[in-house]
Enzyme design. Sequence first.
Site, PDB file in Angstrom:
ATOM      1  CB  CYS A   1      15.960 -20.895  74.446  1.00  0.00           C
ATOM      2  SG  CYS A   1      16.303 -22.259  75.548  1.00  0.00           S
TER       3      CYS A   1
ATOM      4  CB  CYS B   1      19.229 -21.422  77.455  1.00  0.00           C
ATOM      5  SG  CYS B   1      18.056 -20.071  77.486  1.00  0.00           S
TER       6      CYS B   1
ATOM      7  CE  LYS C   1      23.603 -20.324  79.900  1.00  0.00           C
ATOM      8  NZ  LYS C   1      22.749 -19.174  80.156  1.00  0.00           N
TER       9      LYS C   1
ATOM     10  CB  ALA D   1       5.211 -13.641  59.052  1.00  0.00           C
TER      11      ALA D   1
ATOM     12  N   GLY E   1      27.291  -5.960  82.665  1.00  0.00           N
ATOM     13  CA  GLY E   1      27.338  -6.621  83.969  1.00  0.00           C
ATOM     14  C   GLY E   1      26.098  -7.453  84.246  1.00  0.00           C
TER      15      GLY E   1
ATOM     16  CE1 TYR F   1      19.443 -14.638  84.448  1.00  0.00           C
ATOM     17  CE2 TYR F   1      19.018 -12.290  84.522  1.00  0.00           C
ATOM     18  CZ  TYR F   1      18.665 -13.582  84.859  1.00  0.00           C
ATOM     19  OH  TYR F   1      17.538 -13.813  85.594  1.00  0.00           O
TER      20      TYR F   1
ATOM     21  CD  GLU G   1      24.418 -16.994  82.097  1.00  0.00           C
ATOM     22  OE1 GLU G   1      23.583 -17.430  82.894  1.00  0.00           O
ATOM     23  OE2 GLU G   1      24.221 -16.962  80.865  1.00  0.00           O
TER      24      GLU G   1
ATOM     25  NE  ARG H   1      25.048   1.165  82.271  1.00  0.00           N
ATOM     26  CZ  ARG H   1      24.080   1.602  81.472  1.00  0.00           C
ATOM     27  NH1 ARG H   1      24.333   2.511  80.547  1.00  0.00           N
ATOM     28  NH2 ARG H   1      22.865   1.108  81.566  1.00  0.00           N
TER      29      ARG H   1
ATOM     30  CB  ALA I   1      20.125 -20.830  87.580  1.00  0.00           C
TER      31      ALA I   1
ATOM     32  CG  HIS J   1      25.704 -34.825 106.895  1.00  0.00           C
ATOM     33  ND1 HIS J   1      26.201 -33.540 106.999  1.00  0.00           N
ATOM     34  CD2 HIS J   1      26.649 -35.652 107.377  1.00  0.00           C
ATOM     35  CE1 HIS J   1      27.414 -33.606 107.531  1.00  0.00           C
ATOM     36  NE2 HIS J   1      27.709 -34.859 107.766  1.00  0.00           N
TER      37      HIS J   1
ATOM     38  CD  GLU K   1      24.684 -30.973 105.724  1.00  0.00           C
ATOM     39  OE1 GLU K   1      24.149 -31.432 106.739  1.00  0.00           O
ATOM     40  OE2 GLU K   1      25.739 -31.444 105.237  1.00  0.00           O
TER      41      GLU K   1
HETATM   42  P1  NDP Z   1      20.796  -7.298  81.025  1.00  0.00           P
HETATM   43  O1  NDP Z   1      19.745  -6.287  80.782  1.00  0.00           O
HETATM   44  O2  NDP Z   1      20.653  -8.291  82.109  1.00  0.00           O
HETATM   45  O3  NDP Z   1      22.202  -6.585  81.241  1.00  0.00           O
HETATM   46  C1  NDP Z   1      22.648  -5.579  80.390  1.00  0.00           C
HETATM   47  C2  NDP Z   1      23.933  -5.037  80.962  1.00  0.00           C
HETATM   48  O4  NDP Z   1      24.502  -4.113  80.062  1.00  0.00           O
HETATM   49  C3  NDP Z   1      23.718  -4.323  82.276  1.00  0.00           C
HETATM   50  O5  NDP Z   1      24.811  -4.622  83.113  1.00  0.00           O
HETATM   51  C4  NDP Z   1      23.708  -2.861  81.865  1.00  0.00           C
HETATM   52  O6  NDP Z   1      24.165  -1.982  82.860  1.00  0.00           O
HETATM   53  C5  NDP Z   1      24.705  -2.881  80.732  1.00  0.00           C
HETATM   54  N1  NDP Z   1      24.486  -1.800  79.778  1.00  0.00           N
HETATM   55  C6  NDP Z   1      23.329  -1.409  79.208  1.00  0.00           C
HETATM   56  N2  NDP Z   1      23.532  -0.362  78.379  1.00  0.00           N
HETATM   57  C7  NDP Z   1      24.843  -0.082  78.441  1.00  0.00           C
HETATM   58  C8  NDP Z   1      25.675   0.889  77.831  1.00  0.00           C
HETATM   59  N3  NDP Z   1      25.164   1.791  77.005  1.00  0.00           N
HETATM   60  N4  NDP Z   1      26.979   0.879  78.121  1.00  0.00           N
HETATM   61  C9  NDP Z   1      27.493  -0.021  78.976  1.00  0.00           C
HETATM   62  N5  NDP Z   1      26.779  -0.954  79.599  1.00  0.00           N
HETATM   63  C10 NDP Z   1      25.461  -1.000  79.319  1.00  0.00           C
HETATM   64  O7  NDP Z   1      20.981  -7.965  79.601  1.00  0.00           O
HETATM   65  P2  NDP Z   1      21.678  -9.289  79.122  1.00  0.00           P
HETATM   66  O8  NDP Z   1      21.934  -9.005  77.695  1.00  0.00           O
HETATM   67  O9  NDP Z   1      22.807  -9.733  79.998  1.00  0.00           O
HETATM   68  O10 NDP Z   1      20.526 -10.371  79.279  1.00  0.00           O
HETATM   69  C11 NDP Z   1      19.238 -10.123  78.725  1.00  0.00           C
HETATM   70  C12 NDP Z   1      18.195 -10.973  79.377  1.00  0.00           C
HETATM   71  O11 NDP Z   1      18.335 -12.303  78.924  1.00  0.00           O
HETATM   72  C13 NDP Z   1      18.309 -11.081  80.894  1.00  0.00           C
HETATM   73  O12 NDP Z   1      17.706 -10.018  81.556  1.00  0.00           O
HETATM   74  C14 NDP Z   1      17.633 -12.383  81.160  1.00  0.00           C
HETATM   75  O13 NDP Z   1      16.259 -12.164  81.278  1.00  0.00           O
HETATM   76  C15 NDP Z   1      17.937 -13.198  79.926  1.00  0.00           C
HETATM   77  N6  NDP Z   1      19.020 -14.186  80.179  1.00  0.00           N
HETATM   78  C16 NDP Z   1      18.835 -15.151  81.107  1.00  0.00           C
HETATM   79  C17 NDP Z   1      19.829 -16.075  81.381  1.00  0.00           C
HETATM   80  C18 NDP Z   1      19.607 -17.113  82.407  1.00  0.00           C
HETATM   81  O14 NDP Z   1      18.465 -17.346  82.805  1.00  0.00           O
HETATM   82  N7  NDP Z   1      20.658 -17.759  82.916  1.00  0.00           N
HETATM   83  C19 NDP Z   1      21.095 -16.040  80.659  1.00  0.00           C
HETATM   84  C20 NDP Z   1      21.195 -14.985  79.720  1.00  0.00           C
HETATM   85  C21 NDP Z   1      20.186 -14.093  79.493  1.00  0.00           C
HETATM   86  P3  NDP Z   1      23.225  -1.398  84.036  1.00  0.00           P
HETATM   87  O15 NDP Z   1      23.081  -2.520  85.037  1.00  0.00           O
HETATM   88  O16 NDP Z   1      23.999  -0.257  84.563  1.00  0.00           O
HETATM   89  O17 NDP Z   1      21.948  -1.021  83.392  1.00  0.00           O
END
Ligand code: NDP
Length: 453
Positions: free
Chosen positions: A44, A49, A52, A116, A177, A179, A183, A200, A342, A436, A441
């Site tokens: 984080c 976080c 970022k 560890a 695709g 988070y 972002e 994908r 968020a 407002h 709102e």
């Molecule tokens: P996610 O699991 O959210 O997304 C992974 C993405 O990669 C998905 O779109 C997935 O596709 C794709 N993917 C997985 N394997 C492959 C592959 N072999 N080839 C191509 N695409 C692939 O992971 P992130 O790394 O984005 O984030 C991890 C976690 O970190 C989040 O789930 C969240 O909990 C936390 N996070 C939170 C944030 C916040 O609160 N603002 C910000 C950043 C991270 P598919 O959908 O098809 O499986």
Amino acid sequence: MSDFDYDLFVIGGGSGGVRAARVAAGEAGAKVALAEEDRYGGTCVIRGCVPKKLMVFASEYAPMMDDAAAYGWTVHAGGFDWQKFHGQLVDELDRLEGIYRRLLAGSGVETFDARAKLVDAHTVELSTGERRTAKHILLAMGGRPVKPGIPGEEHAITSNEIFHLPELPKSILIVGGGYIACEFAGVMNGLGVKTTQYYRGAQILRGFDEEARGLVSEEMIQNGVELHLGTNVIEMEKTETGIHVKATNGDKRDFDVVMFATGRHPNTEDMGLEEVGVKLGRKGEVLVDDYGQTSVPSIYAVGDVTDRVNLTPVAIREGMAFVETVFKGNPTKADHELIPTAIFTQPEMGTVGLSEEEARDKGPIEVYSTSFRPMQTLFAGREARVMMKLIVCADTRRVLGCHIVAPGAGEMIQLAGIAIKMGATKEDFDRTVAVHPTMSEEIVTMKSPVRTA
Ligand code: NDP
């Protein structure tokens, strides 16, 4: 007199581990040690976080500059200075790491800058060769980004490296695709980098409300991100000018930088976990019960290493629940229901509770939704749209889900989350007077459902 060196040994100095160590030592009077092999603060603070969000802030000034001109300001042309920003970013992360170290020291936690590993149910071995024993061990090693395993992927970076690029690239391909991918697509695009994103699946942000993610995706494209859905990388190779990428849609293109944001895995390899009997799941996550206890009674785990809800505030809650349970004699489960969250895309998305798709599978619902051009950017001539949406249970009238796509949605959803956690009904929202003129709102002025299901 305990037979152990410590009451608690924590492995991992991120959000969950540090909070548990501090509270166990400071409030429960336990003798606590913590080992961290990298920097204190964890994902984080050091590579997630915090940096970022600072990059999101940096990237949002570009459209603001255009808006300022539309509002009558004379804005002088200039550019973004990555080196200046990066220098300040590094200083800020150093400052925050210092705070984490001081908080631990101030609570009386002994820290080891070392890796560890487990030796047995009560013993850890540090990378320095020393061994320490503890009545309880808390696993809080977090997770790390993973690449998908395609030819040439060693030329690509992950979110670990994006914060420390030697210079801002002219072009970037972001793969994924979730988070992180979405972002950073917004961040890079805002900083003026030509940004392409391959995902994908059929729509980004799988699992979130369809209408909400549809709007985020449309707005990202409007803002300049070249988003290719149903597209993945086949292979890549390094050339003299950049990275040559072959994609499933037939594209063969060069990018300066390629970043994989294709998911994260728990840090459980080479830790001696299975050898001492700690059971792991399919992704390598530590399996725990509702109280965070692993299959070895003296060993608990919190945060991303358990791969439940991978968010900092959740890891912190799990750390606090662990201390309540083990050191304060008050068995406490971390509450994973109705977690507001968020996604710092541009525009932001704030969400709590069920999506329309999840809710309609559970029973009859009413959907209240509105999408409009907000005053501030409308005046500046921008087409940007925002969305407010409530999912209401037709029987109990309770609001089951709230989805906001708008600048500041993260701030708004925190407050909507309180009402929804308290069990607010649609009528409770309706009898709340609107503030407002604001965007939010609309959340208390939606009179008729747009559909029922
Ligand atoms: P996610 O699991 O959210 O997304 C992974 C993405 O990669 C998905 O779109 C997935 O596709 C794709 N993917 C997985 N394997 C492959 C592959 N072999 N080839 C191509 N695409 C692939 O992971 P992130 O790394 O984005 O984030 C991890 C976690 O970190 C989040 O789930 C969240 O909990 C936390 N996070 C939170 C944030 C916040 O609160 N603002 C910000 C950043 C991270 P598919 O959908 O098809 O499986």
